[in-house]
Design an enzyme around this catalytic site. Structure first.
Site, PDB file in Angstrom:
ATOM      1  N   HIS A  79      56.202   7.777 -38.417  1.00  0.00           N
ATOM      2  CA  HIS A  79      57.628   7.614 -37.681  1.00  0.00           C
ATOM      3  C   HIS A  79      57.266   8.189 -36.286  1.00  0.00           C
ATOM      4  CE1 HIS A  79      61.573   7.398 -36.521  1.00  0.00           C
ATOM      5  NE2 HIS A  79      61.928   8.431 -36.933  1.00  0.00           N
ATOM      6  N   CYS A 103      66.051   8.242 -32.538  1.00  0.00           N
ATOM      7  CA  CYS A 103      65.036   7.534 -33.504  1.00  0.00           C
ATOM      8  C   CYS A 103      65.676   5.753 -33.717  1.00  0.00           C
ATOM      9  CB  CYS A 103      65.109   8.063 -34.958  1.00  0.00           C
ATOM     10  SG  CYS A 103      64.576   9.816 -34.895  1.00  0.00           S
TER      11      CYS A 103
END
Length: 422
Positions: free
Chosen positions: A371, A112
């Site tokens: 995201h 991430c």
């Protein structure tokens, strides 16, 4: 555990390589680096073949960044493209849409933290004197549903999971990522008296912020009871406190000061005053809060602040990695916005929204903006540049002269950057 074996490489009387600072660019040279162009797509739920392709998303973001900078692609001397899912050299397929100029293109995957890792590398290429103008891109096309870990022969977070299971028991049927952060939240509650409501208030705030963001995946406001009563994923986390899977892309053009002056870009330029990328250290495995990245973030923040000569107290706006509401609260403390254990009080005082000490995640954050893993870190940079340029519309923080970014990936990597106006 793997980290325990590293000691055999360290000689008595010699400072272990684990604690040397290789993660900032402060020694690469004296070149100042500026963001001079930004562009991103709207973030959306995963659309599969019904939506824009990976290449189309990346192409749009790069086009918008070049247009914003007002410079031709031929001026770009290097590119770093971040994405988590897919085969190698997908970055070339995106950048080639702008032209075939033979520049070095590096593909980046750091879970991430991929987007900020691409930004870190592109910035350092300029800081080290290897280029005057570079491109950092993040793109992702994701699958619907909870995030899954695609593991072949190596599970990059196996040690992290093992440590949490040892301390807290098995996650049962819960998805791995929310379980890991929920366990860290439980530890914070037990140790410091943090409440479920304080975590939920963070989600309320971020959903409210996203209402004014046309690029956000979600633009609906929720009450505290809405958040608390949404489906429980793993206590204390409910569905509305978790970031979604998303499609999207973001791109930025970086340049040194000479390039900025030569092309008259001073009005758009935002300086990356400090940036650091840290990874796990032995203390990362001491407790659940550190397992999900707090130890890395503390290290990255200290290095970025030192390089910038700026402390977080001087910032007005922060974009941080709220993959789950728990992590936003933990990150307040890791970034030095409050003392350890005081994150809940920061929320209750309203110090993390408009009218408070900082505005945290004016974009809506990962929870509401979305995201798409590879794009997140670059999109955070873009939001902060808009804020510092006074172009954030109804989200605008006033005044906005200094900003801080935080982007984390389990496995692990944590990036912290400090931005200031030209």
């Amino acid at each position: 555990m793997a980290v325990a074996r590293l000691g055999r490489f360290c000689r008595p009387g010699v400072r272990c390589c684990l604690f040397r600072n290789f993660s900032t660019s402060k020694n690469l040279g004296k070149e100042r680096v500026f963001v001079v162009g930004v562009g991103m797509t709207k973030f959306s739920k995963p659309l599969g073949v019904k939506g824009p392709s990976f290449i189309e998303l990346g192409k749009e973001a790069v086009h918008e960044a070049l247009k914003d900078a007002g410079v031709p692609y031929i001026a770009v001397e290097g590119a770093h493209v971040g994405y988590v899912f897919g085969p190698s050299t997908k970055g070339q397929s995106v950048v080639y849409q702008a032209g075939l100029t033979g520049i070095p293109i590096t593909n980046v995957n750091n879970n991430c933290a991929t987007g900020a890792s691409a930004l870190f590398a592109s910035r350092n290429m300029i800081a080290g004197g290897l280029a005057r103008c570079t491109l950092a891109v993040g793109v992702e096309k994701m699958q619907k549903g909870s995030l899954t870990l695609d593991v072949d022969d190596v599970n990059p977070i196996e040690d992290h999971i093992t440590q949490l299971v040892k301390e807290c028991g098995h996650h049962g049927d819960a998805p791995i990522a929310p379980w890991m952060f929920a366990v860290a939240g439980q530890q914070h509650m037990k140790k410091y008296g943090t409440t479920i409501e304080q975590f939920a208030k963070i989600a309320v705030k971020n959903h409210r912020h996203s209402i004014n963001n046309p690029n956000a995946q979600f633009t609906q406001e929720y009450s505290l009871s809405d958040v608390l009563e949404s489906k429980e994923i793993f206590s204390p986390l409910t569905k509305l406190q978790c970031s979604p899977t998303s499609d999207g892309a973001a791109a930025v053009i970086l340049a040194n000061q000479e390039f900025v002056k030569e092309h008259g870009l001073q009005d758009n330029a935002v300086e990356i005053a400090g940036i650091s990328l840290a990874t796990d250290v032995p203390s990362s495995f001491d407790n659940p809060i550190n397992v999900v990245g707090s130890a890395m973030t503390v290290r990255a923040a200290r290095q970025a602040y030192r390089e910038a000569g700026i402390a977080v107290k001087e910032a007005q706006v922060v974009e941080l990695h709220d993959c789950f509401s728990v992590n936003e609260l933990l990150t307040y403390e890791a970034l030095g916005m409050c003392d350890e254990g005081d994150g809940g009080a920061l929320v209750d005082r309203g110090d993390v929204t408009y009218g408070g000490r900082w505005v945290v995640n004016p974009s809506g954050g990962l929870i509401s903006k979305g995201h798409p893993l590879g794009a997140t870190g670059v999109a955070q940079c873009i939001e902060l540049c808009w804020q510092l340029r006074g172009l954030a519309g109804e989200r605008q923080v006033n005044p906005a002269t200094v900003a801080v970014q935080h982007n984390i990936g389990l496995g692990g990597a944590s990036a912290v950057a400090v931005y200031k106006k030209y």
